[in-house]
Write a protein that holds these residues in place. Structure first.
Motif, mmCIF file in Angstrom:
data_model
loop_
_atom_site.group_PDB
_atom_site.id
_atom_site.type_symbol
_atom_site.label_atom_id
_atom_site.label_comp_id
_atom_site.label_asym_id
_atom_site.label_seq_id
_atom_site.Cartn_x
_atom_site.Cartn_y
_atom_site.Cartn_z
ATOM 1 N N SER A 4 14.288 -11.059 -18.177
ATOM 2 C CA SER A 4 13.766 -12.396 -18.453
ATOM 3 C C SER A 4 14.754 -13.453 -17.949
ATOM 4 N N VAL A 96 7.879 -28.259 -14.837
ATOM 5 C CA VAL A 96 7.181 -27.239 -15.624
ATOM 6 C C VAL A 96 5.844 -26.958 -14.942
ATOM 7 N N THR A 122 13.298 -25.091 -13.479
ATOM 8 C CA THR A 122 12.856 -24.026 -14.375
ATOM 9 C C THR A 122 12.319 -22.893 -13.510
ATOM 10 N N HIS A 124 9.795 -19.276 -13.673
ATOM 11 C CA HIS A 124 8.734 -18.618 -14.444
ATOM 12 C C HIS A 124 8.236 -17.412 -13.661
ATOM 13 N N GLU A 125 7.907 -16.368 -14.391
ATOM 14 C CA GLU A 125 7.246 -15.219 -13.774
ATOM 15 C C GLU A 125 5.755 -15.371 -14.025
ATOM 16 N N TRP A 126 4.961 -15.177 -12.966
ATOM 17 C CA TRP A 126 3.513 -15.189 -13.116
ATOM 18 C C TRP A 126 3.087 -13.783 -13.512
ATOM 19 N N PHE A 131 2.288 -18.041 -17.067
ATOM 20 C CA PHE A 131 3.677 -18.127 -16.655
ATOM 21 C C PHE A 131 4.562 -17.783 -17.848
ATOM 22 N N ARG A 132 5.550 -16.926 -17.606
ATOM 23 C CA ARG A 132 6.532 -16.565 -18.625
ATOM 24 C C ARG A 132 7.858 -17.161 -18.173
ATOM 25 N N GLU A 133 8.425 -18.066 -18.978
ATOM 26 C CA GLU A 133 9.660 -18.746 -18.580
ATOM 27 C C GLU A 133 10.848 -17.781 -18.539
ATOM 28 N N ASP A 135 15.177 -17.451 -18.121
ATOM 29 C CA ASP A 135 16.458 -18.138 -18.199
ATOM 30 C C ASP A 135 17.045 -18.140 -16.797
#
Length: 139
Positions: A4, A96, A122, A124-126, A131-133, A135
């Protein structure tokens, strides 16, 4: 399980931000975009490759030039790297995912990095649905 976290090389970050500032300085401002390359398994970006934005409304959307993108993906592969994902800028809004970004996302498992000209970014994974944010660590 996928990490992540995204590791972003400082040189790649500099290319992305410079590109974003170029787009923001246009009249009217325009989103910029490109390909993120490096190690997809480690989610590490070592190089950012700018690509022309050919969207009909570049002020609020991006579309990577298909021919440039294919050429860059071949270059990335020839160098022994992976395509980790893509970046684009939001010259007039927060970095975002927008409703347009969600509608147009089409590469599950890839990173979508969004930056603003002021240096905020930022990642993000699609997932294919959302979308999953992630770090972001700059090294």
């Amino acid at each position: 399980m996928t990490s992540s976290r995204l590791t972003l090389a400082d040189d790649a970050r500099a290319v992305i931000l410079s590109h974003a500032r170029e787009g923001a300085a246009r009249d009217p401002p325009a989103e910029v975009c490109g390909v993120l390359a490096g190690d997809s398994d480690a989610r590490a970006v070592t190089v950012a490759h700018p690509v022309s934005n050919v969207a009909d409304e570049p002020r609020v959307a991006y579309e990577l030039d298909p021919e440039e993108t294919v050429s860059i993906l071949e270059t990335v592969e020839s160098a022994g790297d992976d395509a980790v994902g893509f970046y684009h800028s939001h010259p007039e809004s927060d970095p975002v995912p927008s409703a347009t970004d969600r509608e147009q996302a089409s590469w599950p498992g890839y990173v979508y990095l969004i930056c603003s000209p002021d240096g905020r970014l930022t990642a993000h994974e699609w997932t294919g649905d959302e979308f999953r944010e992630l770090d972001v660590t700059v090294e």
